[in-house]
Write an enzyme that holds these catalytic residues in place. Structure first.
Site, PDB file in Angstrom:
ATOM      1  N   ASN A 112       0.827  -1.208   0.000  1.00  0.00           N
ATOM      2  CA  ASN A 112       0.000   0.000   0.000  1.00  0.00           C
ATOM      3  C   ASN A 112       0.853   1.246   0.000  1.00  0.00           C
ATOM      4  O   ASN A 112       1.935   1.289   0.599  1.00  0.00           O
ATOM      5  CB  ASN A 112      -0.935   0.011   1.203  1.00  0.00           C
ATOM      6  CG  ASN A 112      -1.978  -1.081   1.103  1.00  0.00           C
ATOM      7  OD1 ASN A 112      -2.138  -1.656   0.029  1.00  0.00           O
ATOM      8  ND2 ASN A 112      -2.652  -1.360   2.183  1.00  0.00           N
ATOM      9  N   ASN A 120      -8.314 -12.603   3.762  1.00  0.00           N
ATOM     10  CA  ASN A 120      -8.725 -11.883   2.549  1.00  0.00           C
ATOM     11  C   ASN A 120     -10.234 -11.991   2.360  1.00  0.00           C
ATOM     12  O   ASN A 120     -10.849 -12.964   2.798  1.00  0.00           O
ATOM     13  CB  ASN A 120      -8.011 -12.473   1.322  1.00  0.00           C
ATOM     14  CG  ASN A 120      -7.825 -11.451   0.221  1.00  0.00           C
ATOM     15  OD1 ASN A 120      -7.194 -10.421   0.427  1.00  0.00           O
ATOM     16  ND2 ASN A 120      -8.377 -11.711  -0.946  1.00  0.00           N
ATOM     17  N   HIS A 163       6.050  -0.552  -2.574  1.00  0.00           N
ATOM     18  CA  HIS A 163       5.575   0.124  -3.790  1.00  0.00           C
ATOM     19  C   HIS A 163       5.554   1.645  -3.647  1.00  0.00           C
ATOM     20  O   HIS A 163       4.880   2.329  -4.413  1.00  0.00           O
ATOM     21  CB  HIS A 163       4.189  -0.382  -4.174  1.00  0.00           C
ATOM     22  CG  HIS A 163       4.196  -1.816  -4.639  1.00  0.00           C
ATOM     23  ND1 HIS A 163       3.079  -2.597  -4.686  1.00  0.00           N
ATOM     24  CD2 HIS A 163       5.214  -2.599  -5.074  1.00  0.00           C
ATOM     25  CE1 HIS A 163       3.395  -3.815  -5.141  1.00  0.00           C
ATOM     26  NE2 HIS A 163       4.690  -3.840  -5.362  1.00  0.00           N
ATOM     27  N   GLU A 166     -11.875 -12.528  -0.356  1.00  0.00           N
ATOM     28  CA  GLU A 166     -12.258 -13.633  -1.245  1.00  0.00           C
ATOM     29  C   GLU A 166     -11.018 -14.452  -1.561  1.00  0.00           C
ATOM     30  O   GLU A 166      -9.899 -13.992  -1.307  1.00  0.00           O
ATOM     31  CB  GLU A 166     -12.872 -13.079  -2.536  1.00  0.00           C
ATOM     32  CG  GLU A 166     -11.876 -12.230  -3.289  1.00  0.00           C
ATOM     33  CD  GLU A 166     -12.474 -11.389  -4.401  1.00  0.00           C
ATOM     34  OE1 GLU A 166     -13.694 -11.340  -4.539  1.00  0.00           O
ATOM     35  OE2 GLU A 166     -11.669 -10.791  -5.119  1.00  0.00           O
ATOM     36  N   SER A 184      -4.635  -9.477  -3.646  1.00  0.00           N
ATOM     37  CA  SER A 184      -5.253 -10.344  -4.660  1.00  0.00           C
ATOM     38  C   SER A 184      -4.297 -11.392  -5.215  1.00  0.00           C
ATOM     39  O   SER A 184      -4.727 -12.306  -5.910  1.00  0.00           O
ATOM     40  CB  SER A 184      -5.761  -9.494  -5.817  1.00  0.00           C
ATOM     41  OG  SER A 184      -4.656  -8.865  -6.445  1.00  0.00           O
ATOM     42  N   GLY A 211      -5.338  -8.987   2.701  1.00  0.00           N
ATOM     43  CA  GLY A 211      -5.934  -8.065   1.720  1.00  0.00           C
ATOM     44  C   GLY A 211      -5.154  -7.891   0.445  1.00  0.00           C
ATOM     45  O   GLY A 211      -4.983  -6.769  -0.027  1.00  0.00           O
TER      46      GLY A 211
END
Ligand code: NAD
Length: 231
Positions: free
Chosen positions: A84, A197, A101, A199, A173, A171
């Protein structure tokens, strides 16, 4: 070791990456998150990140950020790596955060490569800004690792992944590399791998333990359980 992604900040009101059919806040990722996008239309990219930077003043850390700060407090060694670019971990109380990042609160001189903290009101308009480091002030760019650029602190991150005994992902993907690969390395080195997470992500097969649900709802109880386990 903990790796967080955009999902941990979702309950604070910051949108994740792939919420809207591959668009990020209504923009194509190639237009706003690549060096080519910056070269083609710096005003668009600058305006996009200035809006993300202004948003930091409107959002607050959520219980998942606070839970990770308690986990750090309660453990002898913990390294928090985040994909993040927001500052919610720091504002949630985490002391040692590695932003692989980049970060929104800093801007980077295009000429010297130095970063400076620039969050005053005058730093948050859509006008381009110049640096304080060069004799002739140069244009600043977002201090963000765009697609096609090298993530930061990778040596330190790989060393920590090699050495960790538990690797927790929250969290994320599992689409963005090399971050998505870290769990495979940790597992190959014998670490227990844990996922929290909303999903099932791309790399779900790499986790020994999976907790599906919202991080803000799950993390406080999970951290409490992990800390009592480590006593
Ligand atoms: P991603 O957007 O690709 O994936 C987010 C994941 O979080 C998804 O799998 C989703 O199911 C999950 N999720 C959504 N809400 C959740 C919740 N409340 N609790 C738990 N999980 C939830 O994110 P990524 O893997 O971090 O990759 C995106 C890239 O975009 C990163 O490199 C990051 O730099 C950048 N980004 C950062 C921010 C931020 O700083 N907050 C926001 C958007 C994008």
């Amino acid at each position: 070791m903990v790796l967080t992604g955009a999902g941990i900040s979702a309950e604070s009101g910051i949108r994740t990456f792939r919420d809207n059919d591959g668009l990020w806040e209504e923009h194509r990722i190639e237009d706003v998150a690549t060096p080519q996008g910056w070269r083609a239309n710096p005003a668009l990219v600058w305006g996009f990140y200035q809006a993300r930077r202004r948003q930091l003043n409107e959002v607050e850390p959520n219980p998942a950020h606070a839970a990770l700060a308690s986990l750090e407090e309660g453990l002898e060694h913990m390294l928090l790596i985040t994909q993040n670019v927001d500052d919610l971990h720091e504002r949630g109380g985490s002391k040692d955060v590695v932003h692989m990042h980049g970060q929104l609160v800093t801007l980077r001189c295009e000429t010297s490569g130095r970063s400076e903290h620039r969050m005053d009101a005058a730093d948050l308009t859509d006008e381009f800004l110049t640096c304080n480091c060069c004799a002739e002030p140069q244009r600043l760019r977002p201090d963000i690792v765009w697609f096609g650029e090298q993530p930061m602190f990778m040596q330190e991150i790989y060393a920590a992944v090699d050495a960790c005994d538990v690797f927790i992902v929250i969290g994320s993907s599992g689409h963005v590399y090399p971050a998505a690969d870290l769990v495979h390395i940790a597992r190959a080195k014998g670490a227990r791998t844990v996922l929290v997470n909303a999903e099932a992500p791309m790399n779900i097969g790499a986790f020994d333990e999976v907790h599906l649900g919202k991080a803000g709802e799950l993390m406080p109880a999970l951290v409490e359980a992990w800390l009592s386990e480590s006593d």
